[in-house]
Every structure is written in C-alpha cells, then in structure tokens.
Design an enzyme around this catalytic site. Structure first.
Site, mmCIF file in Angstrom:
data_model
loop_
_atom_site.group_PDB
_atom_site.id
_atom_site.type_symbol
_atom_site.label_atom_id
_atom_site.label_comp_id
_atom_site.label_asym_id
_atom_site.label_seq_id
_atom_site.Cartn_x
_atom_site.Cartn_y
_atom_site.Cartn_z
ATOM 1 N N LYS A 94 0.824 -1.236 0.000
ATOM 2 C CA LYS A 94 0.000 0.000 0.000
ATOM 3 C C LYS A 94 0.841 1.262 0.000
ATOM 4 O O LYS A 94 0.425 2.292 -0.528
ATOM 5 C CB LYS A 94 -0.987 0.018 1.181
ATOM 6 C CG LYS A 94 -0.378 -0.220 2.535
ATOM 7 C CD LYS A 94 -0.343 -1.681 2.861
ATOM 8 C CE LYS A 94 0.579 -1.993 3.999
ATOM 9 N NZ LYS A 94 0.232 -3.126 4.778
ATOM 10 N N GLU A 118 -5.124 -6.451 -4.335
ATOM 11 C CA GLU A 118 -6.202 -6.728 -3.366
ATOM 12 C C GLU A 118 -5.682 -6.759 -1.927
ATOM 13 O O GLU A 118 -6.329 -6.243 -1.008
ATOM 14 C CB GLU A 118 -6.866 -8.069 -3.705
ATOM 15 C CG GLU A 118 -8.039 -8.460 -2.815
ATOM 16 C CD GLU A 118 -9.194 -7.469 -2.902
ATOM 17 O OE1 GLU A 118 -9.812 -7.398 -3.957
ATOM 18 O OE2 GLU A 118 -9.490 -6.790 -1.889
ATOM 19 N N GLY A 123 -6.037 -6.640 4.265
ATOM 20 C CA GLY A 123 -5.433 -7.981 4.359
ATOM 21 C C GLY A 123 -6.218 -9.023 3.579
ATOM 22 O O GLY A 123 -6.284 -8.974 2.353
ATOM 23 N N GLY A 176 3.423 -11.140 13.240
ATOM 24 C CA GLY A 176 3.623 -10.785 11.819
ATOM 25 C C GLY A 176 2.646 -9.751 11.298
ATOM 26 O O GLY A 176 2.548 -9.553 10.091
ATOM 27 N N LYS A 194 -4.139 3.233 3.112
ATOM 28 C CA LYS A 194 -5.232 2.331 2.699
ATOM 29 C C LYS A 194 -6.512 3.116 2.430
ATOM 30 O O LYS A 194 -7.231 2.836 1.464
ATOM 31 C CB LYS A 194 -5.466 1.274 3.789
ATOM 32 C CG LYS A 194 -4.333 0.266 3.892
ATOM 33 C CD LYS A 194 -4.453 -0.549 5.165
ATOM 34 C CE LYS A 194 -3.394 -1.629 5.257
ATOM 35 N NZ LYS A 194 -3.301 -2.223 6.607
HETATM 36 P P1 NDP Z 1 8.233 -9.225 5.983
HETATM 37 O O1 NDP Z 1 9.144 -8.247 6.607
HETATM 38 O O2 NDP Z 1 7.727 -10.354 6.806
HETATM 39 O O3 NDP Z 1 8.966 -9.858 4.686
HETATM 40 C C1 NDP Z 1 9.660 -9.083 3.767
HETATM 41 C C2 NDP Z 1 10.452 -9.996 2.840
HETATM 42 O O4 NDP Z 1 11.095 -9.188 1.863
HETATM 43 C C3 NDP Z 1 11.554 -10.803 3.529
HETATM 44 O O5 NDP Z 1 11.579 -12.123 3.043
HETATM 45 C C4 NDP Z 1 12.843 -10.057 3.158
HETATM 46 O O6 NDP Z 1 13.971 -10.912 2.985
HETATM 47 C C5 NDP Z 1 12.476 -9.513 1.795
HETATM 48 N N1 NDP Z 1 13.235 -8.308 1.500
HETATM 49 C C6 NDP Z 1 13.278 -7.154 2.230
HETATM 50 N N2 NDP Z 1 14.085 -6.245 1.605
HETATM 51 C C7 NDP Z 1 14.552 -6.856 0.498
HETATM 52 C C8 NDP Z 1 15.418 -6.449 -0.540
HETATM 53 N N3 NDP Z 1 15.998 -5.247 -0.552
HETATM 54 N N4 NDP Z 1 15.683 -7.327 -1.536
HETATM 55 C C9 NDP Z 1 15.132 -8.554 -1.528
HETATM 56 N N5 NDP Z 1 14.282 -8.996 -0.574
HETATM 57 C C10 NDP Z 1 14.009 -8.153 0.426
HETATM 58 O O7 NDP Z 1 7.040 -8.388 5.336
HETATM 59 P P2 NDP Z 1 5.524 -8.834 5.192
HETATM 60 O O8 NDP Z 1 5.451 -10.150 4.542
HETATM 61 O O9 NDP Z 1 4.825 -8.623 6.481
HETATM 62 O O10 NDP Z 1 4.976 -7.674 4.210
HETATM 63 C C11 NDP Z 1 5.191 -7.715 2.817
HETATM 64 C C12 NDP Z 1 4.266 -6.696 2.151
HETATM 65 O O11 NDP Z 1 2.921 -7.067 2.379
HETATM 66 C C13 NDP Z 1 4.397 -5.262 2.672
HETATM 67 O O12 NDP Z 1 4.141 -4.377 1.625
HETATM 68 C C14 NDP Z 1 3.279 -5.174 3.700
HETATM 69 O O13 NDP Z 1 2.856 -3.869 3.927
HETATM 70 C C15 NDP Z 1 2.214 -5.986 3.006
HETATM 71 N N6 NDP Z 1 1.189 -6.553 3.859
HETATM 72 C C16 NDP Z 1 1.536 -7.230 4.996
HETATM 73 C C17 NDP Z 1 0.569 -7.844 5.761
HETATM 74 C C18 NDP Z 1 0.909 -8.601 6.988
HETATM 75 O O14 NDP Z 1 -0.009 -9.113 7.652
HETATM 76 N N7 NDP Z 1 2.167 -8.742 7.348
HETATM 77 C C19 NDP Z 1 -0.862 -7.769 5.373
HETATM 78 C C20 NDP Z 1 -1.108 -7.034 4.161
HETATM 79 C C21 NDP Z 1 -0.117 -6.441 3.433
HETATM 80 P P3 NDP Z 1 14.665 -11.669 4.228
HETATM 81 O O15 NDP Z 1 13.609 -12.630 4.720
HETATM 82 O O16 NDP Z 1 15.834 -12.383 3.647
HETATM 83 O O17 NDP Z 1 15.007 -10.611 5.233
HETATM 84 N N1 HSE Z 2 0.779 -3.691 9.191
HETATM 85 C C1 HSE Z 2 -0.451 -3.868 8.519
HETATM 86 C C2 HSE Z 2 -1.563 -3.930 9.545
HETATM 87 C C3 HSE Z 2 -0.434 -5.124 7.696
HETATM 88 O O1 HSE Z 2 -1.257 -4.132 10.731
HETATM 89 O O2 HSE Z 2 -2.724 -3.789 9.192
HETATM 90 C C4 HSE Z 2 -1.652 -5.280 6.839
HETATM 91 O O3 HSE Z 2 -1.694 -4.323 5.830
#
Ligand code: NDP
Ligand code: HSE
Length: 402
Positions: A94, A118, A123, A176, A194
């Site tokens: 987002k 989406e 989420g 997470g 959002k």
């Molecule tokens: P995490 O921090 O759990 O995961 C991020 C991943 O990206 C890790 O695997 C990390 O690698 C990798 N990464 C970070 N920087 C780099 C880079 N420079 N090059 C390559 N890989 C990289 O994030 P989330 O999964 O929580 O979030 C991902 C996206 O989804 C974000 O945009 C977030 O806002 C969105 N989102 C998250 C939700 C949630 O519930 N967490 C819900 C809805 C949306 P490594 O593991 O090796 O460090």
């Molecule tokens: N950090 C965000 C939240 C993840 O807590 O709602 C979902 O977008």
C-alpha cells in the site's frame, strides 16, 4: 502460469502455502523467490528456488511478478521493470500504491498488462474487487473503516486485557501483523494509505494520502481506556472519508465508538470497511486485516484473476488530485483531558462555548470532560481560548463518532 515472488516473509510464505494448498485445483508454478538473506530461510520449503539476485527472477520467463517486500525501494524499481517488460504485477504494497499508484497504473496501461493489489487494503478481506467491479452501478459517498490490524490489536489488548501499549505492540510484531517499521502502523500512515486507495477507487478521483487529517495511537494510555469503559465505548483507529460536491473530506484518527456500534465489534487484527452506495445502501466487509494465510489468500485471488484473464479498470489512480478537507462539519462529542490545569477556569470557558458537557473526573491531577458541540471547529476554538489564557499546559482530545 509462472510466477516470481519477491519476499519470503509473513505474506510471501503465506502465499506459498495457499498455492500449495490449492495445487490440485490451479496450476501456478513458483519459479524463483527473491530474499535479502538466504541463510534465514534454510528450514523453509523451496529453499532451492531462493535467490538474492533480482536478475535470476527476471531471466526465468515469468508471467507474473509478485512483490511482497514492502516499502518504496527497491520495490518500485522492480515493479516498473516488470511492467515495462510486459510482465503482470501483483502486490500487497500500500505504501507504493498510495505514493506511486498513478505512474504504475499508467505504465501498466501503456504495456497492456495488469497491476493488482487486493492484499494492500484489508489484508484477507476481498474489498477492492467488490468496490471496483460489483459496485460499479453505485455512486459511493462515504467510507468508514478500521484499516490497520496492528493498531486494532494493540487497542483491543489494552482495552480487554489491560496489556501495556509496548507489550501489545511486541505481540503484534511477533504475530507478523506489524510493518517492518511499526511507526507506519502506530502513527496512522498505513491506515491513511489504505483509506486513500479505497477513496480513490470509490470516488473515481485521486485522493492523495498525505492530504488526509492524520493522528496515530501513540498518545492513548490506560486512563483513556478507563474513560472509554465509563462511557460504554471502545477506542478504535478509524479512517473516514466522504465525497460531496466534488470535495473529499478524510481523516484517520483514534476515536471513541459506542459499544453498540458495528466498529466496536471488530477486535484484534480484524478490519472492517463500511461503504455507502446510492443503489445498494450500506455494505460492510469484515475479516482478518493482517496475517500470513489471510493475506496470502488475497494475493492468490489476484493471481487467479490474471490466470483467468479477468481485468477491471483502475484508472481513477491516473486522475488529477482532488481537494481534501481535513475536518467534517458534523455535530460531535469529544473527551477532553487537561493536565496540570486550572480546573474552575477551564469549566467556565467550556460552559460559555459548548452546548453541553459532563465532567468525568476532576479528582486526580487531571480534568476529564465529555463535551457536546455543533462541530469540531467549536471544540477547537474553545481549546484555543483555554490555551491562550494559560489555563492548561497540555490537552488530549478524543472525538466520539456514532
Ligand atoms: P516481511 O518483513 O515479513 O517480509 C519481507 C520480505 O522481503 C523478507 O523475506 C525479506 O527478505 C524480503 N526483502 C526485504 N528487503 C529486500 C530487498 N531489498 N531485496 C530482496 N528482498 C528483500 O514483510 P511482510 O510479509 O509482512 O509484508 C510484505 C508486504 O505485504 C508489505 O508491503 C506489507 O505492507 C504488506 N502486507 C503485509 C501484511 C501482513 O499481515 N504482514 C498484510 C497485508 C499487506 P529476508 O527474509 O531475507 O530478510
Ligand atoms: N501492518 C499492517 C496492519 C499489515 O497491521 O494492518 C496489513 O496491511
């Protein structure tokens, strides 16, 4: 369909599980997964597909790039590279949509590929697709919503279990839900981004997130929770927007909501989006707003749309930026908490300026009053008088919405 996934954290690993759980139904092949540090993922499945080199992803003939890294850099560069190479994009980001949605949608149109997002709002709740497709026969004039799982989790734990703010935030991070930098959550930026995405799609006008009124939850304390209980209310971080006469008013702020309100029933990491359409009336979408599998489910649904050749117009992102008002001129009530103050003088000003008021506490070192006014402007004016006269050092204001 061959996909490359960028990021193998909470959402990346959730998506991989959802793809595997549905292997017998749909054929989606994970070609490469980009991470920052491979050693962190030694015990995970598909370790053989992990890479730290983005060229390995692009050089493998992928149909879709799934961006689940988050933040602006390097995600923006990778997504632009994909769209320019006529590769579809799915993202949960987002931050990127709210800041660069216009240029990314333009680039996807120019190259005749899709960008789908989406999971970026709500989420696991399917809310953007209904907004874009199912509600096309409506003019939508308002949205109110709980859009951030982390802050809703923190506020619920503080209210229901008397947990401290810090402990609740730590739990949300372990589960997470929180962003890599949780300031995005607690300062309200994430919810504002959002709300701007929802409002852009709902009002067919580009609503820029930095134009919204914004307040986070960092000042909310145990005493606020006590007052909320006394008032039969809960405290929620609520995003609200309204479209009227070509102007949008929009805010994200913590507010008191009555226990009977639908918002009060949405606790922990759950989110809710309520929209009002002229044909359909009021519609509510509720579900998990954050977390591994729930968000993986939303990302997966975008992949299926691409696989099945379903695309819908999201051109509202390319429109010019609409004017945004920060305050809605409604009758309203607010909880005012004055610290280190001259209580009698403050009550005198409130009596002169407000329609009505109830004193909740004047025993401790603070004065807490619930005021009822014709608009928030009226409340702000009386606070200016109180401050100008030096009757208090600090004041906390929490609006009540019905
Ligand atoms: P995490 O921090 O759990 O995961 C991020 C991943 O990206 C890790 O695997 C990390 O690698 C990798 N990464 C970070 N920087 C780099 C880079 N420079 N090059 C390559 N890989 C990289 O994030 P989330 O999964 O929580 O979030 C991902 C996206 O989804 C974000 O945009 C977030 O806002 C969105 N989102 C998250 C939700 C949630 O519930 N967490 C819900 C809805 C949306 P490594 O593991 O090796 O460090
Ligand atoms: N950090 C965000 C939240 C993840 O807590 O709602 C979902 O977008």
């Amino acid at each position: 369909m061959r996909i490359g996934i960028l990021g193998y954290g909470t959402v990346g690993s959730g998506l991989v599980d959802v793809i595997d759980n549905n292997k017998s139904k749909r054929d989606i092949e994970i070609v490469k997964i980009l991470v920052k540090d491979k050693s962190k993922h030694k015990d995970k499945k598909y370790f053989d597909k992990l890479t730290t080199n983005i060229d390995d992803v692009f050089n493998n003939n992928i149909d879709v790039l799934v961006e689940l890294i988050g933040g602006l850099n390097p995600s923006l560069e990778y997504i632009k590279r994909a769209l320019s190479s006529k590769i579809h994009v799915v993202t949960a980001n987002k931050d990127l949509l709210a800041e660069h949605g216009n240029e990314l949608v333009e680039l996807s149109n120019k190259n005749n590929v899709n960008i789908k997002f989406e999971a970026s709002v709500g989420g696991g709740i399917p809310v953007l697709k209904p907004l874009i497709e199912s509600l096309e026969g409506n003019s939508i004039d308002s949205i109110y919503a709980i859009l951030n799982g982390t802050t809703n989790f923190i506020l619920s734990k503080m209210y229901n279990e008397s947990l401290s703010y810090d402990d609740a935030l730590k739990q949300a991070q372990i589960l997470g839900f929180a962003e890599a930098n949780p300031d995005s959550d607690v300062l309200g930026y994430d919810a504002a981004r959002k709300l701007s995405i929802l409002s852009t799609l709902a009002y067919n006008n580009r609503v820029y997130w930095k134009d919204l009124y914004l307040e986070g939850i960092t000042d909310i304390d145990a005493k606020d929770m006590e007052y909320a209980k006394q008032l039969n209310c809960k405290i929620k971080l609520v995003g609200q927007s309204r479209y009227e006469d070509d102007v949008v008013s929009a805010s994200v702020r913590p507010v008191l909501v009555g226990n009977e309100s639908i918002l009060a029933m949405v606790d922990n990491e759950f989110n809710i989006v309520v929209v009002n359409g002229d044909s359909v009336g009021e519609l509510s979408f509720v579900g998990k707003g954050a977390g591994k599998l729930a968000t993986g489910s939303a990302v997966y649904s975008d992949l299926l749309d691409i696989l099945d050749n379903r695309s819908a117009s999201i051109n509202s992102f390319t429109k010019s930026r609409v004017k945004v008002n920060k305050i809605v001129k409604n009758k309203c009530s607010a909880l005012l908490r004055f610290k280190d103050c001259q209580k009698d003088e403050i009550i005198h000003v409130i009596k002169e300026c407000m329609q009505n008021y109830d004193i909740l506490n004047d025993d401790d070192d603070e004065l807490a009053i619930m005021v009822h006014a014709n608009s928030e402007y009226e409340i702000n004016n009386s606070l200016c008088v109180i401050k100008d006269k030096g009757y208090c050092v600090g004041v906390n204001k929490l609006l009540k919405i019905s």
